[in-house]
Design an enzyme around this catalytic site. Structure first.
Site, PDB file in Angstrom:
ATOM      1  N   LYS A   1      -5.265  -7.208  -1.587  1.00  0.00           N
ATOM      2  CA  LYS A   1      -4.273  -6.783  -0.604  1.00  0.00           C
ATOM      3  C   LYS A   1      -4.696  -5.437   0.004  1.00  0.00           C
ATOM      4  CE  LYS A   1      -0.008  -7.855  -1.602  1.00  0.00           C
ATOM      5  NZ  LYS A   1       1.395  -7.819  -2.119  1.00  0.00           N
TER       6      LYS A   1
ATOM      7  N   GLU B   1      11.857  -2.555  -9.366  1.00  0.00           N
ATOM      8  CA  GLU B   1      12.513  -3.856  -9.464  1.00  0.00           C
ATOM      9  C   GLU B   1      12.769  -4.405  -8.061  1.00  0.00           C
ATOM     10  OE1 GLU B   1      16.475  -6.020 -11.339  1.00  0.00           O
ATOM     11  OE2 GLU B   1      16.250  -3.850 -11.517  1.00  0.00           O
TER      12      GLU B   1
ATOM     13  N   ASP C   1       5.994  -7.284   1.136  1.00  0.00           N
ATOM     14  CA  ASP C   1       6.499  -8.343   0.282  1.00  0.00           C
ATOM     15  C   ASP C   1       6.244  -9.619   1.047  1.00  0.00           C
ATOM     16  OD1 ASP C   1       7.734  -9.008  -2.242  1.00  0.00           O
ATOM     17  OD2 ASP C   1       9.376  -9.805  -1.047  1.00  0.00           O
TER      18      ASP C   1
ATOM     19  N   ASP D   1      -2.979 -19.416  -1.534  1.00  0.00           N
ATOM     20  CA  ASP D   1      -3.994 -19.724  -0.521  1.00  0.00           C
ATOM     21  C   ASP D   1      -4.684 -21.077  -0.731  1.00  0.00           C
ATOM     22  OD1 ASP D   1      -3.392 -17.340   0.701  1.00  0.00           O
ATOM     23  OD2 ASP D   1      -5.281 -16.350   0.226  1.00  0.00           O
TER      24      ASP D   1
ATOM     25  N   LYS E   1      -9.353 -15.348   7.953  1.00  0.00           N
ATOM     26  CA  LYS E   1      -8.021 -15.275   7.354  1.00  0.00           C
ATOM     27  C   LYS E   1      -7.211 -14.137   7.967  1.00  0.00           C
ATOM     28  CE  LYS E   1      -5.585 -14.442   3.039  1.00  0.00           C
ATOM     29  NZ  LYS E   1      -5.673 -14.154   1.604  1.00  0.00           N
TER      30      LYS E   1
END
Length: 197
Positions: free
Chosen positions: A12, A40, A69, A153, A173
């Protein structure tokens, strides 16, 4: 300008560095600034979870923080696994276990439409926030293919392609992925943000 990525995921990080580097932004992992946070993620949307993570790392580091996210939303499963993509099936599963469970839950299902979604949030110490969202539509494969990428993926076939996301070269990608699309939008938002300073 240095951004701290609210993640431990080096793949990432590489995606973020490649796209945001064009703005002169240096992106580092939270471990690079001595942090090991796992906020959290109790938001009900991708955007809420991204903001939770970015805010926590920004407050702990005192530096601008960036978080995303993301997850896979499958139409036939009413959008699941969605915000629970990274925790699908519980804590005992790895990426392979999660996509195998998903394929099992989709057995016999002909509607394979799905999309990857990514929400990205940058939180700044002055209280400012810059956000972006990107999507990549596709279909859920019947079996995994490819060795690259991560997460779902290997079982995701992007619209217009005859291969899985895990079979694409990184530059291919990044050109079509949900995170790539969100980062392109974020890059423009950040360019405008800094232009106003």
């Amino acid at each position: 300008m240095k951004f701290v990525l609210a993640s431990h995921n080096r793949k990432k990080l590489a995606e973020m560095q490649e796209i945001l580097g064009e703005l002169g932004v240096e992106v580092v992992l939270q471990s690079d600034v001595g942090l090991d946070l796992e906020p959290e993620e109790n938001g009900t949307t991708f955007a809420e979870n991204a903001a939770i993570k970015a805010m926590a790392v920004m407050q702990a580091s005192g530096l601008p923080a960036i978080a995303d996210d993301s997850g896979l939303c499958v139409d036939a499963l009413n959008g699941a696994p969605g915000v629970y993509s990274a925790r699908y099936g519980g804590p005992g599963l790895d990426d392979v276990g999660r996509y195998r469970l998903l394929l099992e839950n989709m057995r016999g299902q002909l509607d394979r439409r799905c999309r990857f979604v990514s929400a990205i949030c940058c939180c700044f110490p002055n209280g400012d926030r810059v956000e972006a969202r990107g999507e990549c539509p596709g279909t859920l494969a019947y079996a995994p293919k490819g060795e690259d990428g991560f997460g779902y993926d290997p079982v995701f076939q992007p619209d217009g392609y005859a291969c899985s996301m895990a079979e694409l070269r990184p530059e291919e990608k990044n050109a079509i992925s949900h995170r790539g699309n969100a980062l392109k939008i974020l890059k423009e938002e950040l360019r405008n943000y800094y232009a106003d300073k």
